[in-house]
Design an enzyme around this catalytic site. Structure first.
Site, PDB file in Angstrom:
ATOM      1  N   ARG A   1      11.944  43.697  27.944  1.00 39.91           N
ATOM      2  CA  ARG A   1      12.059  42.362  28.226  1.00 39.91           C
ATOM      3  C   ARG A   1      13.400  41.860  27.634  1.00 39.91           C
ATOM      4  O   ARG A   1      13.827  42.117  26.465  1.00 39.91           O
ATOM      5  CB  ARG A   1      11.034  41.743  27.140  1.00 39.91           C
ATOM      6  CG  ARG A   1       9.646  42.197  27.568  1.00 39.91           C
ATOM      7  CD  ARG A   1       8.568  41.148  26.845  1.00 39.91           C
ATOM      8  NE  ARG A   1       7.252  41.747  27.116  1.00 39.91           N
ATOM      9  CZ  ARG A   1       6.122  41.112  26.994  1.00 39.91           C
ATOM     10  NH1 ARG A   1       6.369  39.657  26.125  1.00 39.91           N
ATOM     11  NH2 ARG A   1       4.994  41.612  27.059  1.00 39.91           N
TER      12      ARG A   1
ATOM     13  N   LYS B   1      -6.932  36.789  12.102  1.00 36.03           N
ATOM     14  CA  LYS B   1      -6.532  36.365  13.546  1.00 36.03           C
ATOM     15  C   LYS B   1      -7.380  35.176  14.153  1.00 36.03           C
ATOM     16  O   LYS B   1      -8.453  35.072  13.625  1.00 36.03           O
ATOM     17  CB  LYS B   1      -7.082  37.848  14.297  1.00 36.03           C
ATOM     18  CG  LYS B   1      -6.236  39.016  13.931  1.00 36.03           C
ATOM     19  CD  LYS B   1      -6.801  40.131  14.477  1.00 36.03           C
ATOM     20  CE  LYS B   1      -6.142  40.358  16.058  1.00 36.03           C
ATOM     21  NZ  LYS B   1      -6.505  41.773  16.705  1.00 36.03           N
TER      22      LYS B   1
ATOM     23  N   ARG C   1      -6.133  37.747  32.493  1.00 38.61           N
ATOM     24  CA  ARG C   1      -4.735  37.281  33.426  1.00 38.61           C
ATOM     25  C   ARG C   1      -3.952  38.548  33.788  1.00 38.61           C
ATOM     26  O   ARG C   1      -4.422  39.743  33.202  1.00 38.61           O
ATOM     27  CB  ARG C   1      -4.147  36.301  32.878  1.00 38.61           C
ATOM     28  CG  ARG C   1      -3.599  36.545  31.403  1.00 38.61           C
ATOM     29  CD  ARG C   1      -2.613  35.757  30.770  1.00 38.61           C
ATOM     30  NE  ARG C   1      -2.302  36.117  29.236  1.00 38.61           N
ATOM     31  CZ  ARG C   1      -1.414  37.021  28.879  1.00 38.61           C
ATOM     32  NH1 ARG C   1      -1.346  38.119  29.656  1.00 38.61           N
ATOM     33  NH2 ARG C   1      -1.675  37.321  27.455  1.00 38.61           N
TER      34      ARG C   1
ATOM     35  N   HIS D   1      -0.548  50.277  19.998  1.00 34.67           N
ATOM     36  CA  HIS D   1      -1.089  49.258  20.582  1.00 34.67           C
ATOM     37  C   HIS D   1      -1.258  49.955  22.052  1.00 34.67           C
ATOM     38  O   HIS D   1      -0.248  50.013  22.788  1.00 34.67           O
ATOM     39  CB  HIS D   1      -0.445  47.903  20.323  1.00 34.67           C
ATOM     40  CG  HIS D   1      -0.872  46.790  21.194  1.00 34.67           C
ATOM     41  ND1 HIS D   1      -1.143  45.497  20.638  1.00 34.67           N
ATOM     42  CD2 HIS D   1      -1.809  46.656  22.337  1.00 34.67           C
ATOM     43  CE1 HIS D   1      -1.637  44.763  21.504  1.00 34.67           C
ATOM     44  NE2 HIS D   1      -2.029  45.400  22.481  1.00 34.67           N
TER      45      HIS D   1
ATOM     46  N   ASN E   1      -7.426  40.062  27.713  1.00 33.60           N
ATOM     47  CA  ASN E   1      -6.642  39.188  28.346  1.00 33.60           C
ATOM     48  C   ASN E   1      -7.066  38.996  29.748  1.00 33.60           C
ATOM     49  O   ASN E   1      -7.000  39.922  30.434  1.00 33.60           O
ATOM     50  CB  ASN E   1      -5.162  39.844  28.426  1.00 33.60           C
ATOM     51  CG  ASN E   1      -4.486  39.706  27.161  1.00 33.60           C
ATOM     52  OD1 ASN E   1      -4.013  40.841  26.589  1.00 33.60           O
ATOM     53  ND2 ASN E   1      -4.568  38.894  26.195  1.00 33.60           N
TER      54      ASN E   1
END
Length: 465
Positions: free
Chosen positions: A338, A157, A292, A207, A290
């Site tokens: 999405r 990663k 944001r 996740h 994250n």
């Protein structure tokens, strides 16, 4: 006071920020590239300023252009949305240098939270569980030694950035050297930082992420969790809130870990802490922060009633959060799809072009966040996201039933989209039965769905005179 906000983004997130500015009673100024001057956000914003040509590098990713646009239009704040410069410390520092408020955390918080290796070290110090893995690796030999210790399969990663870039799964030692070279090159190209680290790959995982808000007065709260396990090539396709089939004690510990980590970063604004839940063991481990607002924030808004983007604007203006942790109530279930301008039948290649038809569904508890309209030309220069369909129900089954009807009613023509995929996915028995892991879309759903589509296409061609 925040009175004029430069919206330094495009597409549906630009529309979202413009809407929040209107609701909050502040002026929105859209920073648009040449390709987006006739976009829906440009039509809706109070003012528009061009920041460069269609190229993202010369417009939305140009810190100098964004700062110049803010100064030229007299903006006292910049909202970066997500993507582009949203996690770029240089933009935050340039805002501060010119007396402009950045709607988000400090440059130091972005650096500490956005650096995956530094974030792992912080989590370790807070006794937050970490997956078996490493800090930065410098050589292939070091990677081989660490991979042997944590056990294959492993994930390489990138220390900086996200979105699956610079990430490689390695199943055997013979694959490692090539994977390290490729992952490092991709990370360097995408983020200007080629550092990598290793984690043990969890075969059956979900996740799960936690939405957090923190004000400048020291209050940090979380708004519950989301399940983002529907992924293809580490890119999210569908998100749910709350995360389904997570034991309540585990959910409580994940929420507490998220708040502890954000608090330790001296964080101000909206952020998300991501975790991996081992389905076989009912354990969790920290993944990343994250710094944001997330693409999937609407599902949290739908089940909590909190307007996350308005809270961002209030926090940036120095106001306290409008609620305390005890006021947060998760009611019902929400799911987001999405809708991308892509061809799932052809490996998800982008499908730019003119939208001849754009008729989104309407209804109670149906929300569509989008910048599209009939006649809009989907440009080839940017991300393919056309919009997000979000449906809420009192239960998860009700949310899925509503989503199935809404997806069927969503009428789009002129470009290929991911709508056909979602229409099948939402009805799949594994989705209904909570049997989703991060590998399910790629390993269980897509192979059969793609084969079925190919057979149907062949039959239609054979039947055509």
């Amino acid at each position: 006071m925040v009175q004029r906000v430069l919206v330094a983004n495009r597409g549906e997130i630009a529309m979202r920020v413009v809407r929040a500015c209107f609701d909050e009673g502040v002026t929105s100024v859209l920073a648009a590239s040449e390709a987006d001057l006739d976009s829906l956000p440009a039509r809706v914003a109070d003012e528009v300023v061009q920041i460069g040509p269609a190229s993202a590098t010369a417009s939305y990713l140009d810190v100098g252009a964004v700062i110049s646009a803010a100064l030229l239009t007299g903006c006292d704040a910049v909202h970066p949305g997500y993507g582009f410069l949203s996690e770029q410390p240089e933009l935050v520092e340039q805002c501060a240098r010119h007396g402009i408020t950045f709607v988000g955390p400090s440059a130091e918080s972005i650096r500490r939270g956005g650096d995956k290796i530094a974030a792992r070290e912080l989590a370790r110090g807070l006794d937050i569980p970490l997956g078996a893995g490493s800090d930065a690796i410098d050589t292939v030999e070091e990677a081989a030694d660490l991979a042997a210790r944590v056990g294959y399969p492993v994930l390489l990663k990138a220390a900086a950035g996200g979105g699956g870039r610079g990430m490689r799964r390695v199943d055997a030692p013979a694959q490692l050297a090539d994977a390290v070279v490729r992952a490092r090159a991709e990370a360097q190209s995408a983020f200007g930082d080629g550092r990598l680290y290793i984690e043990h790959y969890v075969e059956h995982a979900r996740h799960v992420e936690v939405q957090v808000l923190a004000d400048a007065l020291g209050t940090t709260v979380h708004l519950g969790d989301r399940d983002c396990s529907y992924q293809r090539r580490y890119q999210k396709l569908v998100e749910e809130a709350p995360a389904s089939a997570v034991p309540e004690e585990l959910r409580r510990r994940i929420g507490e870990a998220a708040v502890a980590l954000i608090s330790a970063l001296d964080y101000v604004g909206a952020g998300t802490v991501e975790f991996l839940v081992d389905v076989d063991r009912d354990t969790f481990s920290f993944l990343e922060v994250n710094t944001r607002v997330q693409v999937e924030h609407p599902v949290t808004e739908m089940v909590t009633g909190v307007d996350i983007v308005r809270e961002q604007l209030r926090i940036a203006a120095g106001k306290p959060l409008s609620f305390a942790q005890g006021d947060v109530r998760v009611s019902g279930h929400a799911i987001e799809f999405r809708i991308n301008a892509e061809s799932p039948d052809r490996g998800f290649v982008p499908s730019p072009g003119e939208l001849r038809v754009w008729r989104p569904p309407v209804g109670t508890d149906v929300r569509v966040d989008s910048h599209c309209f009939a006649g809009y030309r989907v440009p080839p220069h940017y991300d393919s996201l056309l919009g997000k369909l979000i449906c809420r129900g009192d239960t998860r089954d009700e949310a899925l039933d509503l989503a199935a009807r809404a997806l069927d009613a969503f009428d789009v023509a002129g470009v290929d989209t991911t709508l056909p995929l979602h229409r099948e996915l939402v009805r799949h028995p594994d989705v209904r039965g909570h049997r989703i892991t991060t590998r399910w879309v790629e390993e269980s759903f897509l192979p059969l769905w793609t084969a079925d589509r190919a057979r149907t296409a062949r039959a239609e061609r054979a039947a055509t005179p």
